[in-house]
Scaffold this active site. Sequence first.
Site, PDB file in Angstrom:
ATOM      1  N   ASP A  48      41.523  37.909  38.165  1.00 40.05           N
ATOM      2  CA  ASP A  48      40.583  38.710  37.376  1.00 40.05           C
ATOM      3  C   ASP A  48      41.312  39.433  36.250  1.00 40.05           C
ATOM      4  OD1 ASP A  48      38.333  38.010  38.712  1.00 40.05           O
ATOM      5  OD2 ASP A  48      37.972  39.954  39.652  1.00 40.05           O
ATOM      6  N   ASP A  51      32.343  32.175  44.367  1.00 42.97           N
ATOM      7  CA  ASP A  51      33.127  33.404  44.511  1.00 42.97           C
ATOM      8  C   ASP A  51      33.145  33.882  45.959  1.00 42.97           C
ATOM      9  OD1 ASP A  51      34.670  35.517  43.571  1.00 42.97           O
ATOM     10  OD2 ASP A  51      33.369  35.852  41.840  1.00 42.97           O
TER      11      ASP A  51
HETATM   12  C1  GLA Z   1      34.539  38.556  40.869  1.00 46.03           C
HETATM   13  C2  GLA Z   1      35.110  37.451  39.989  1.00 46.03           C
HETATM   14  C3  GLA Z   1      34.750  37.729  38.543  1.00 46.03           C
HETATM   15  C4  GLA Z   1      33.250  37.819  38.415  1.00 46.03           C
HETATM   16  C5  GLA Z   1      32.711  38.873  39.360  1.00 46.03           C
HETATM   17  C6  GLA Z   1      31.200  38.879  39.366  1.00 46.03           C
HETATM   18  O1  GLA Z   1      35.192  39.756  40.649  1.00 46.03           O
HETATM   19  O2  GLA Z   1      36.470  37.327  40.159  1.00 46.03           O
HETATM   20  O3  GLA Z   1      35.276  36.713  37.710  1.00 46.03           O
HETATM   21  O4  GLA Z   1      32.685  36.571  38.692  1.00 46.03           O
HETATM   22  O5  GLA Z   1      33.155  38.663  40.686  1.00 46.03           O
HETATM   23  O6  GLA Z   1      30.684  39.818  40.227  1.00 46.03           O
END
Ligand code: GLA
Length: 720
Positions: free
Chosen positions: A541, A472
């Site tokens: 997301d 990420d």
């Molecule tokens: C980001 C990602 C999510 C999740 C969060 C965790 O927002 O896109 O899918 O993994 O971080 O903190």
Amino acid sequence: MGIRIEGNLFYIQSKEMSMIIENKEGDLLLRHIGGKIAKYHGSNAILEKDHAFSGNPTPDNRTFSYDTQRQVFGVHGFGDFRQPSLKIAHANNELTQFKLTSSEILNGANEATGLPNPHSTEDAETLVLTLEDKVAALELKLYYTAYADCSTISTHAEVRNLSDKAVVINRVLSTMLDVPASAYDVVTLQGAYAREKTVRRQKVEQGIFTVASNRGASGHSHTPAMILCEHTATEDAGQALALQLLYSGNFQAFVQKNQLNEVRLGIGINDDNFAWQLSAGDSFETPVALLTFSNHGLGKLTQESQLFIQDHIMPKQFAHAERPILINNWEATYFNFKKEKLLDLADEASKLGIELFVLDDGWFGNRFDDNRALGDWVVNEEKLGGPLNDLIAEVHAKGLKFGLWFEPEMISVDSDLYRAHPDWAIQAEGRGHTYSRNQLVLNLANPDVVAYIKAAIDKILTENTIDYVKWDYNRNITNIGNGDTYLATQMQSHDYMLGLYDLVSYLTEKHSNILFESCSGGGGRNDLGMMRYFPQVWASDNTDAISRLPIQYGSSYLHPTISMGSHVSASPNHQMGRTTPIETRGNVAMMGNLGYELDLTSLPESDKEVIAAQVAYYKEIRPVIQFGKQYRLINPEEGSNEAAVQFVYEDKVVVTYVRTLSTIEIIETTLKLKGLEEEALYCLQGTDQVYSGAELMYAGLIAILPQGDYLSKQYYFVKQ
Ligand code: GLA
């Protein structure tokens, strides 16, 4: 073969695409880019005439001007008033005039040192054009690779300083193309967090239209890509050319129409936050760009781009490997989990036929919320009830693979790493930090930082049996100022990218069995630079099935479907608050790599039955979605109430139809399928009904849904 030199013409020939460059007394002129031409006779040669206010490089010849010539690299400062491809400060000016000095043909694909490159294959040949500016004492090399199996050409540029003094590159594009005056549209992928990759099409008008990022990542709002198509081009007809950049940092892509209606395209590193000091004898290589062409509309352009990326960009061991159906605990638990909860979730997933369990954020250091602990890559055994490998063993024992979340490029102020190395964060001396999600970005331009991250992540991947990693990146870069000098800081953004590619190439090569999925708050860095190392990406997301229709439409517009992670989440949806049927959530997620991201343990039995059926069904159709040709039947563009996508692979066909809102007193939609064999009979699975390919393509298939919002239907045909 792919490259031919005939007289003063260079032919770069990919599968159904040609690029023809003329050497006119050392100037490189672009005669053609587009459909395949075996032999060029100058049919579109520019009429040389005296244009007012266009300067002439030769006395007594008022008809030749760089301003009116179609070029592949702009001659800067000698009367071409369009966007330059190079700006290099040397002596007291920025003028450059490169002339061809030699050419050669190499086997394999072009490779930019330290940057993501296409796989070098036997069917690829590269033309290297070497130019020199004797006054500035600079050398320019242009690389063009032709591929026999794809309608794509890859290209990049390299500048070498032949002088004995340092010069400063203020701009260097990866590629630039001038195309004939005509009515064009430009298509780009735009958006924002949670609504990534919206397809935008607009007419090319006089002036400059640019998409760019200065965020230190390609970003949610623009994609390093631009499509130029005929104004009349449709899904199935017309010419279209895509430019894409294998780069994940600051980029720019522009189309410019000048006063004479000439059209120039360019793509490369953004000039913002960029200058590169090039010492005597050194060279600088740009990121690689891809040029992909279709003579049969935007649908074919998609297929050609998807094909190239799957075969020449993605890590080979995953490009044609079926991707596991996963359960991710993020929207199921967020930070609130203990070992028991994770195992309950894994247990339920295993019963439903799911294949991979992904432990998301919150398993390390003091990470009880998103305010702390980034950088402390030490397992929180209290939360996991013991060593990570014990948890993994228990998950494996349930027949599931195991995946783990990391955010390696970040540092929290509340972390042991920051307490030990506060100077490792990107920052400017004497100024406070700018926080985003309460975290800072590590300075990957510093080799010590890269070495630390390499060792920390490598340790976890080596000591534990991990099958998948979610990588990420949850903020953008600000406060750039770590350099000792102004120029060192101007080099920091690109140096960061070189550090990042060093890091990810090291880890992905060393752990080549691990499937890496990239993420940046969803699709904040969904670009080909990352895809070269990470064959999967979390597209957004936003997990709401209806919101995902345009996101998936845009995310697979140029990138292969197999790259696109797509999850079924809870209803009402956590981002949109929308309630949608589990069937539609499944049907939409099955248009990509299916996953689940909800608390399976608290679902009613009826939902679990549906999920078990979805998982079993997806295993059957998975090769069709992941390896098949994609055809867009109805595009979920703004205002559209429907979407339909079709996939064809070997003798199998899958069509997904989604209707957003219920309608009344409207005749049902007829879907005209594509890419079938006219004479063949296709049996609709689950019934005895057969239809001919011609019937499905030309008469069409009526899509019937009951009344209700957010309904959908999937059709699965097998050729008899
Ligand atoms: C980001 C990602 C999510 C999740 C969060 C965790 O927002 O896109 O899918 O993994 O971080 O903190």
